[in-house]
Design a protein around this motif. Structure first.
Motif, PDB file in Angstrom:
ATOM      1  N   LEU A   1      16.287  11.617  -1.103  1.00 49.03           N
ATOM      2  CA  LEU A   1      17.303  11.634  -0.049  1.00 49.03           C
ATOM      3  C   LEU A   1      17.162  10.413   0.861  1.00 49.03           C
ATOM      4  N   VAL A   2      15.920  10.028   1.148  1.00 48.84           N
ATOM      5  CA  VAL A   2      15.697   8.819   1.944  1.00 48.84           C
ATOM      6  C   VAL A   2      16.227   7.594   1.203  1.00 48.84           C
ATOM      7  N   ALA A   3      16.024   7.577  -0.109  1.00 48.42           N
ATOM      8  CA  ALA A   3      16.519   6.466  -0.912  1.00 48.42           C
ATOM      9  C   ALA A   3      18.043   6.366  -0.843  1.00 48.42           C
ATOM     10  N   ILE A   4      18.700   7.517  -0.962  1.00 39.77           N
ATOM     11  CA  ILE A   4      20.167   7.526  -0.886  1.00 39.77           C
ATOM     12  C   ILE A   4      20.632   7.043   0.491  1.00 39.77           C
ATOM     13  N   ALA A   5      19.981   7.550   1.544  1.00 45.15           N
ATOM     14  CA  ALA A   5      20.353   7.139   2.891  1.00 45.15           C
ATOM     15  C   ALA A   5      20.173   5.639   3.081  1.00 45.15           C
TER      16      ALA A   5
ATOM     17  N   SER B   1       0.952  21.081  -4.961  1.00 49.92           N
ATOM     18  CA  SER B   1       1.452  22.180  -5.787  1.00 49.92           C
ATOM     19  C   SER B   1       2.790  21.773  -6.384  1.00 49.92           C
ATOM     20  N   PRO B   2       3.260  22.461  -7.445  1.00 52.71           N
ATOM     21  CA  PRO B   2       4.573  22.120  -8.006  1.00 52.71           C
ATOM     22  C   PRO B   2       5.679  22.155  -6.962  1.00 52.71           C
ATOM     23  N   GLN B   3       5.635  23.140  -6.059  1.00 48.62           N
ATOM     24  CA  GLN B   3       6.672  23.239  -5.031  1.00 48.62           C
ATOM     25  C   GLN B   3       6.597  22.054  -4.068  1.00 48.62           C
ATOM     26  N   ALA B   4       5.368  21.686  -3.674  1.00 46.69           N
ATOM     27  CA  ALA B   4       5.218  20.563  -2.750  1.00 46.69           C
ATOM     28  C   ALA B   4       5.599  19.252  -3.415  1.00 46.69           C
ATOM     29  N   LEU B   5       5.235  19.092  -4.682  1.00 47.19           N
ATOM     30  CA  LEU B   5       5.598  17.873  -5.407  1.00 47.19           C
ATOM     31  C   LEU B   5       7.110  17.770  -5.552  1.00 47.19           C
ATOM     32  N   ARG B   6       7.750  18.896  -5.871  1.00 44.83           N
ATOM     33  CA  ARG B   6       9.208  18.893  -6.003  1.00 44.83           C
ATOM     34  C   ARG B   6       9.858  18.556  -4.660  1.00 44.83           C
ATOM     35  N   ALA B   7       9.343  19.137  -3.576  1.00 46.94           N
ATOM     36  CA  ALA B   7       9.887  18.855  -2.247  1.00 46.94           C
ATOM     37  C   ALA B   7       9.705  17.386  -1.884  1.00 46.94           C
TER      38      ALA B   7
ATOM     39  N   ALA C   1      21.146  10.995  -6.714  1.00 47.46           N
ATOM     40  CA  ALA C   1      21.549  12.359  -6.363  1.00 47.46           C
ATOM     41  C   ALA C   1      21.512  13.271  -7.585  1.00 47.46           C
ATOM     42  N   LEU C   2      21.984  12.775  -8.719  1.00 44.67           N
ATOM     43  CA  LEU C   2      21.929  13.557  -9.957  1.00 44.67           C
ATOM     44  C   LEU C   2      20.486  13.862 -10.334  1.00 44.67           C
ATOM     45  N   ALA C   3      19.614  12.878 -10.178  1.00 41.35           N
ATOM     46  CA  ALA C   3      18.200  13.081 -10.500  1.00 41.35           C
ATOM     47  C   ALA C   3      17.585  14.157  -9.611  1.00 41.35           C
TER      48      ALA C   3
ATOM     49  N   LEU D   1       0.826  -1.203   0.000  1.00 43.98           N
ATOM     50  CA  LEU D   1       0.000   0.000   0.000  1.00 43.98           C
ATOM     51  C   LEU D   1       0.864   1.258   0.000  1.00 43.98           C
ATOM     52  N   LEU D   2       1.849   1.290   0.883  1.00 48.57           N
ATOM     53  CA  LEU D   2       2.742   2.456   0.954  1.00 48.57           C
ATOM     54  C   LEU D   2       3.552   2.604  -0.331  1.00 48.57           C
ATOM     55  N   ALA D   3       4.040   1.480  -0.851  1.00 49.85           N
ATOM     56  CA  ALA D   3       4.855   1.532  -2.065  1.00 49.85           C
ATOM     57  C   ALA D   3       4.029   1.992  -3.261  1.00 49.85           C
ATOM     58  N   GLY D   4       2.795   1.503  -3.373  1.00 47.88           N
ATOM     59  CA  GLY D   4       1.935   1.928  -4.467  1.00 47.88           C
ATOM     60  C   GLY D   4       1.634   3.408  -4.403  1.00 47.88           C
ATOM     61  N   THR D   5       1.425   3.924  -3.194  1.00 46.01           N
ATOM     62  CA  THR D   5       1.178   5.358  -3.013  1.00 46.01           C
ATOM     63  C   THR D   5       2.390   6.172  -3.432  1.00 46.01           C
ATOM     64  N   ILE D   6       3.563   5.777  -2.934  1.00 46.64           N
ATOM     65  CA  ILE D   6       4.783   6.516  -3.236  1.00 46.64           C
ATOM     66  C   ILE D   6       5.117   6.433  -4.720  1.00 46.64           C
ATOM     67  N   ASN D   7       4.941   5.261  -5.320  1.00 40.77           N
ATOM     68  CA  ASN D   7       5.242   5.115  -6.744  1.00 40.77           C
ATOM     69  C   ASN D   7       4.396   6.052  -7.586  1.00 40.77           C
ATOM     70  N   THR D   8       3.127   6.217  -7.239  1.00 37.22           N
ATOM     71  CA  THR D   8       2.247   7.070  -8.023  1.00 37.22           C
ATOM     72  C   THR D   8       2.582   8.539  -7.833  1.00 37.22           C
ATOM     73  N   VAL D   9       2.962   8.924  -6.617  1.00 37.74           N
ATOM     74  CA  VAL D   9       3.312  10.318  -6.353  1.00 37.74           C
ATOM     75  C   VAL D   9       4.621  10.684  -7.027  1.00 37.74           C
ATOM     76  N   VAL D  10       5.620   9.807  -6.910  1.00 30.86           N
ATOM     77  CA  VAL D  10       6.924  10.133  -7.500  1.00 30.86           C
ATOM     78  C   VAL D  10       7.723   8.904  -7.897  1.00 30.86           C
ATOM     79  N   GLY D  11       7.716   7.853  -7.121  1.00 30.90           N
ATOM     80  CA  GLY D  11       8.556   6.678  -7.368  1.00 30.90           C
ATOM     81  C   GLY D  11       9.286   6.287  -6.100  1.00 30.90           C
ATOM     82  N   SER D  12      10.033   5.229  -6.134  1.00 34.30           N
ATOM     83  CA  SER D  12      10.841   4.743  -5.009  1.00 34.30           C
ATOM     84  C   SER D  12      10.079   3.828  -4.067  1.00 34.30           C
ATOM     85  N   GLY D  13       8.894   3.365  -4.456  1.00 36.99           N
ATOM     86  CA  GLY D  13       8.136   2.464  -3.606  1.00 36.99           C
ATOM     87  C   GLY D  13       8.866   1.176  -3.304  1.00 36.99           C
TER      88      GLY D  13
END
Length: 273
Positions: free
Chosen positions: A263-267, A250-256, A109-111, A14-26
């Motif tokens: 950053l969580v993925a890198i960590a 919003s674009p700013q919130a989506l970018r954030a 990080a480049l992304a 459930l969490l992964a599907g949510t994150i994947n749709t918002v941006v990715g990394s689920g």
């Protein structure tokens, strides 16, 4: 499999599907969960790939308006994502994990840099193109409208190459594939972040699906169908939730959100491998 284990895997889906749709990394949710319960890495990755395909159905439906508006770009980019994912899936089965894992944090990080500064780079590149073609200066920024200025040949090739590489990465592992693809498109496509997210919600799930099909024919014995089914059950609901959340940002919130998840993925990959 215990009831507790099954419930945790569904929740992870459930969490992964949510994150994947918002941006990715689920995958960074489901993959470690499966490792925690003792599944072998390759088997966990292959089963997870099948399970997360379910989020594509509800996620795409939630973004159906933006998908209709960007169907021209999707038709152009989808073949490169599919071809790349086939190559990536075969690499997963042929190469040791260390051969690719070492560069993954660098790519993420480049992304993230592309996501943060992509709008400015896109505007600069668009102004530069217009000035070169007309010989005049313009102060306008790259448009966020669908069907905006045509891409130059160089930008189109770079875009196709970036999506192709994103497909390879997605077929191989997939965690933060959405971040990579969004970063590339944010620099090269003069579209709003919501429209880019709609394109991503077609490209990355299709890459996952194609990789899953490759795994079915080449490494069927590695697929745990019970695990894949539980992840799919959670991911199906997660795609619906993610579409509602993602389209409201919003674009700013989506970018954030993209930056935080990246950053969580890198960590996770570097500090807590």
């Amino acid at each position: 499999m215990s009831l507790f284990e099954a419930l945790v895997i569904v929740l992870a889906g459930l969490l992964a599907g949510t994150i994947n749709t918002v941006v990715g990394s689920g995958t960074l949710i489901t993959f470690p969960t499966l490792l925690f319960f003792g599944y072998a890495p390759v088997a966990a990755n292959v089963s997870n790939t099948w399970g997360l395909v379910a989020a594509a159905i509800t996620g795409a439906w939630g973004y159906r308006r933006e998908i209709r508006e960007t169907r021209h770009q999707i038709v152009q980019l989808l073949p490169m994502s599919i071809i790349g994912s086939i190559i990536g899936a075969l690499l997963l089965l042929a190469l040791p994990a260390a051969a690719f894992d070492a560069i993954v944090p660098v790519l993420i990080a480049l992304a993230l840099l592309l996501v943060v500064f992509g709008g400015r780079l896109n505007a600069w590149a668009q102004r530069h193109r217009v000035e070169a073609e007309t010989g005049t200066k313009t102060g306008g920024a790259a448009t966020g409208a669908v069907g905006g200025p045509a891409l130059s040949r160089g930008r189109r090739l770079a875009l196709l190459g970036g999506v192709f590489f994103g497909g390879i990465y997605g077929g191989y592992f997939g965690a933060a594939q959405g971040v990579l693809v969004m970063g590339v498109m944010n620099v090269l496509l003069p579209l709003s972040l919501q429209h880019l997210n709609a394109i991503k919600n077609i490209l990355t799930p299709c890459a996952n699906l194609v990789a899953a099909i490759v795994f079915f024919f080449v490494a069927r014995d590695q697929i745990n169908w019970a695990v894949a089914g539980l992840i799919a059950l959670g991911a199906f609901g997660g795609g619906w939730v993610g579409a509602r959340v993602g389209r409201s940002l919003s674009p700013q919130a989506l970018r954030a959100t993209i930056v935080v998840i990246g950053l969580v993925a890198i960590a996770k990959l570097v500090v807590f491998p």
